[in-house]
Design a protein around this motif. Structure first.
Motif, PDB file in Angstrom:
ATOM      1  N   UNK A 297      -3.434  21.371  13.304  1.00  0.00           N
ATOM      2  CA  UNK A 297      -4.212  22.330  12.531  1.00  0.00           C
ATOM      3  C   UNK A 297      -3.548  22.537  11.170  1.00  0.00           C
ATOM      4  N   UNK A 298      -4.367  22.640  10.132  1.00  0.00           N
ATOM      5  CA  UNK A 298      -3.872  22.799   8.762  1.00  0.00           C
ATOM      6  C   UNK A 298      -3.382  24.236   8.527  1.00  0.00           C
ATOM      7  N   UNK A 299      -2.749  24.502   7.371  1.00  0.00           N
ATOM      8  CA  UNK A 299      -2.289  25.878   7.091  1.00  0.00           C
ATOM      9  C   UNK A 299      -3.401  26.916   7.063  1.00  0.00           C
ATOM     10  N   UNK A 300      -4.648  26.518   6.887  1.00  0.00           N
ATOM     11  CA  UNK A 300      -5.748  27.493   6.958  1.00  0.00           C
ATOM     12  C   UNK A 300      -6.428  27.467   8.331  1.00  0.00           C
ATOM     13  N   UNK A 301      -5.720  26.899   9.315  1.00  0.00           N
ATOM     14  CA  UNK A 301      -6.171  26.813  10.716  1.00  0.00           C
ATOM     15  C   UNK A 301      -7.491  26.040  10.864  1.00  0.00           C
ATOM     16  N   UNK A 302      -7.607  24.977  10.083  1.00  0.00           N
ATOM     17  CA  UNK A 302      -8.720  24.061  10.210  1.00  0.00           C
ATOM     18  C   UNK A 302      -8.246  22.796  10.927  1.00  0.00           C
ATOM     19  N   UNK A 303      -9.104  22.271  11.770  1.00  0.00           N
ATOM     20  CA  UNK A 303      -8.750  21.079  12.539  1.00  0.00           C
ATOM     21  C   UNK A 303      -8.568  19.878  11.609  1.00  0.00           C
ATOM     22  N   UNK A 304      -7.486  19.121  11.818  1.00  0.00           N
ATOM     23  CA  UNK A 304      -7.195  17.924  11.025  1.00  0.00           C
ATOM     24  C   UNK A 304      -7.357  16.661  11.871  1.00  0.00           C
ATOM     25  N   UNK A 305      -6.627  16.603  12.996  1.00  0.00           N
ATOM     26  CA  UNK A 305      -6.713  15.422  13.855  1.00  0.00           C
ATOM     27  C   UNK A 305      -6.133  15.757  15.218  1.00  0.00           C
ATOM     28  N   UNK A 306      -6.571  15.016  16.245  1.00  0.00           N
ATOM     29  CA  UNK A 306      -5.989  15.191  17.576  1.00  0.00           C
ATOM     30  C   UNK A 306      -5.237  13.920  17.964  1.00  0.00           C
ATOM     31  N   UNK A 307      -4.252  14.076  18.825  1.00  0.00           N
ATOM     32  CA  UNK A 307      -3.418  12.971  19.287  1.00  0.00           C
ATOM     33  C   UNK A 307      -3.415  12.985  20.811  1.00  0.00           C
ATOM     34  N   UNK A 308      -3.725  11.832  21.393  1.00  0.00           N
ATOM     35  CA  UNK A 308      -3.818  11.730  22.842  1.00  0.00           C
ATOM     36  C   UNK A 308      -2.517  11.315  23.490  1.00  0.00           C
ATOM     37  N   UNK A 309      -2.587  11.092  24.791  1.00  0.00           N
ATOM     38  CA  UNK A 309      -1.422  10.769  25.602  1.00  0.00           C
ATOM     39  C   UNK A 309      -0.858   9.390  25.274  1.00  0.00           C
ATOM     40  N   UNK A 310      -1.660   8.520  24.692  1.00  0.00           N
ATOM     41  CA  UNK A 310      -1.212   7.152  24.422  1.00  0.00           C
ATOM     42  C   UNK A 310      -0.218   7.073  23.262  1.00  0.00           C
ATOM     43  N   UNK A 311      -0.027   8.138  22.503  1.00  0.00           N
ATOM     44  CA  UNK A 311       0.940   8.141  21.393  1.00  0.00           C
ATOM     45  C   UNK A 311       2.342   8.487  21.903  1.00  0.00           C
ATOM     46  N   UNK A 312       3.309   7.632  21.555  1.00  0.00           N
ATOM     47  CA  UNK A 312       4.693   7.962  21.892  1.00  0.00           C
ATOM     48  C   UNK A 312       5.263   8.885  20.806  1.00  0.00           C
ATOM     49  N   UNK A 313       6.557   9.165  20.888  1.00  0.00           N
ATOM     50  CA  UNK A 313       7.179  10.123  19.962  1.00  0.00           C
ATOM     51  C   UNK A 313       7.080   9.629  18.519  1.00  0.00           C
ATOM     52  N   UNK A 314       7.403   8.364  18.280  1.00  0.00           N
ATOM     53  CA  UNK A 314       7.382   7.827  16.912  1.00  0.00           C
ATOM     54  C   UNK A 314       5.962   7.799  16.357  1.00  0.00           C
ATOM     55  N   UNK A 315       4.993   7.349  17.183  1.00  0.00           N
ATOM     56  CA  UNK A 315       3.604   7.296  16.730  1.00  0.00           C
ATOM     57  C   UNK A 315       3.078   8.693  16.430  1.00  0.00           C
ATOM     58  N   UNK A 316       3.464   9.645  17.248  1.00  0.00           N
ATOM     59  CA  UNK A 316       3.025  11.017  17.025  1.00  0.00           C
ATOM     60  C   UNK A 316       3.612  11.579  15.731  1.00  0.00           C
ATOM     61  N   UNK A 317       4.896  11.374  15.522  1.00  0.00           N
ATOM     62  CA  UNK A 317       5.549  11.896  14.316  1.00  0.00           C
ATOM     63  C   UNK A 317       5.006  11.222  13.061  1.00  0.00           C
ATOM     64  N   UNK A 318       4.870   9.896  13.094  1.00  0.00           N
ATOM     65  CA  UNK A 318       4.355   9.179  11.923  1.00  0.00           C
ATOM     66  C   UNK A 318       2.902   9.550  11.645  1.00  0.00           C
ATOM     67  N   UNK A 319       2.110   9.720  12.691  1.00  0.00           N
ATOM     68  CA  UNK A 319       0.710  10.093  12.498  1.00  0.00           C
ATOM     69  C   UNK A 319       0.563  11.469  11.881  1.00  0.00           C
TER      70      UNK A 319
END
Length: 311
Positions: free
Chosen positions: A278-300
Motif C-alpha cells: 500500500x502506498x503512503x496514501x493507503x492506495x493499493x499498489x501491487x500484491x505479491x503471492x506465495x511464489x515470491x522468495x525473499x529476494x524477489x519480494x524485496x526487489x519487487x
C-alpha cells in the motif's frame, strides 16, 4: 366381239381406279415387278399403253416414296440409339443438368469460402492493431490499471488501541492476512516478510511498515496477537477485532477466509496467501503471492516504489 370390248372396258376402269389411288395422298404398298407380265397379256396391243406406262411410273414413284413401317421403326430405333450415344458422349463431358453439384458451383463455393476466410483474417488483424494502438496511446497515471482493493477499516492493535487506515498515512505498508494458530504457512510468510523489510531498508533506504491482520477473531485476542507478532519482527504490527470488523476489512482487500475441519475448539482457517503493498496514501499498489522468495519480494517492492515516485 362385244364381250371382248366389255372386258377391255372393265380392265381400263380397273386401271383408272388404280391411277386414282396413285394420285391420292394415302400410301399404297408397292407392287412387285413380277405382276407386270401378268397384266401385259391381258391388254390388247396398242390399247391403253400410255395409261399403263403412267400407271407403272406411278407405282415405282410410290414404292420409292413410301416407307415401310417396320423399316421406319428400325430407323427410329437407330436414330434413338444414335441420340442415346450422343447424349452419353455429351454427359461424359459435362454434369447432367439438375445434378446435386456441378464443377461451376463447386468452384464458386471454394472461391466464396476463400473470400470469407481472407476477410475474417484481415478484420482480425485490423482489430488487434487497433487494440495495440489504443493501449499505446493510453497514458499511465496513478490510477491507471489499479484494482479496487483496500478501504477504510477499524481494528485493534496488539497493544489494545483502536487503529484505522488513517493511522498508516504517509508510510509504505505491507499487509498480510493470517491467523496465529496456522501451523506452517503463516509463519513462513511472516518470516519472509520480516526479512524482505530489513533488506529493503538496508539496500534502498526505504522503510516499510509490516502489518499482520488476523482472520480468526474468535481465538486471536489482543494478547494472543501480541505474543505472536513479536516472534517475527519488532516493528510488525498485529491487528484483530470483532467478527464483523474482520469481515469488513477482508472484504475490502478481497481476502478469502473460511473455517475448515473443526474438532472441539481446534480448527484451521483456509485463507488467501497474499501480501498487499500500500502506498503512503493507503492506495493499493501491487500484491505479491506465495511464489515470491525473499529476494524477489524485496526487489519487487523496491521496483514498485521507484516507479510510483516517478509518476
Amino acid at each position: 366381239m362385244a364381250s371382248i370390248i366389255s372386258r377391255n372396258v372393265n380392265k381400263l376402269r380397273f386401271l383408272n381406279s388404280r391411277l386414282a389411288q396413285c394420285r391420292s395422298p394415302m400410301p399404297s404398298p408397292p407392287i412387285p415387278d413380277r405382276t407386270l407380265p401378268l397384266l401385259q397379256p391381258a391388254l390388247p396391243l396398242g390399247i391403253g399403253i400410255q395409261s399403263f406406262a403412267m400407271y407403272q411410273r406411278c407405282l415405282f414413284s410410290t414404292s420409292t416414296a413410301t416407307v415401310n413401317p417396320e423399316n421406319q421403326g428400325d430407323a427410329n430405333s437407330g436414330e434413338g440409339e444414335k441420340s442415346g450415344e450422343s447424349n452419353k458422349s455429351s454427359d461424359g463431358g459435362r454434369a447432367v443438368r439438375g445434378g446435386p453439384i456441378s464443377w461451376l458451383s463447386f468452384l464458386l463455393l471454394v472461391a466464396t469460402g476463400a473470400g470469407v476466410l481472407f476477410y475474417y483474417d484481415r478484420e482480425k488483424k485490423q482489430h488487434i492493431e487497433e487494440i495495440n494502438n489504443a493501449s499505446k496511446a493510453v497514458k499511465q497515471g496513478p490510477s491507471a490499471g489499479k484494482a479496487a482493493i483496500g478501504g477504510p477499516f477499524n481494528l485493534i492493535n496488539h497493544d489494545g488501541k483502536k487503529v484505522t487506515d488513517r493511522d498508516f498515512l504517509g508510510k509504505w505498508t505491507l499487509i498480510y492476512f493470517g491467523f496465529t494458530h496456522c501451523p506452517d504457512i503463516c509463519p513462513d510468510e511472516l518470516q519472509k516478510l520480516a526479512t524482505a523489510v530489513d533488506k529493503i531498508k538496508e539496500k534502498a533506504g526505504i522503510e516499510i511498515v509490516p502489518v499482520f491482520i488476523s482472520v480468526d477473531p474468535e481465538r486471536d485476542t489482543v494478547e494472543q496477537v501480541r505474543e505472536y507478532v513479536k516472534e517475527f519482527h519488532p516493528k510488525l504490527i498485529g491487528l484483530t477485532g470483532t467478527s464483523d470488523e474482520v469481515r469488513s476489512v477482508a472484504r475490502a482487500y478481497r481476502v478469502y477466509y473460511m473455517k475448515t475441519a473443526e474438532e472441539d475448539s481446534d480448527y484451521l482457517v483456509d485463507h488467501s496467501i497474499v501480501m498487499y503493498l500500500m502506498s503512503p496514501n493507503m492506495q493499493f499498489v501491487k500484491f505479491f503471492g506465495k511464489n515470491n522468495d525473499v529476494d524477489a519480494l524485496a526487489d519487487g517492492i523496491v521496483k514498485e516504489i521507484k516507479q510510483y515516485k516517478k509518476q
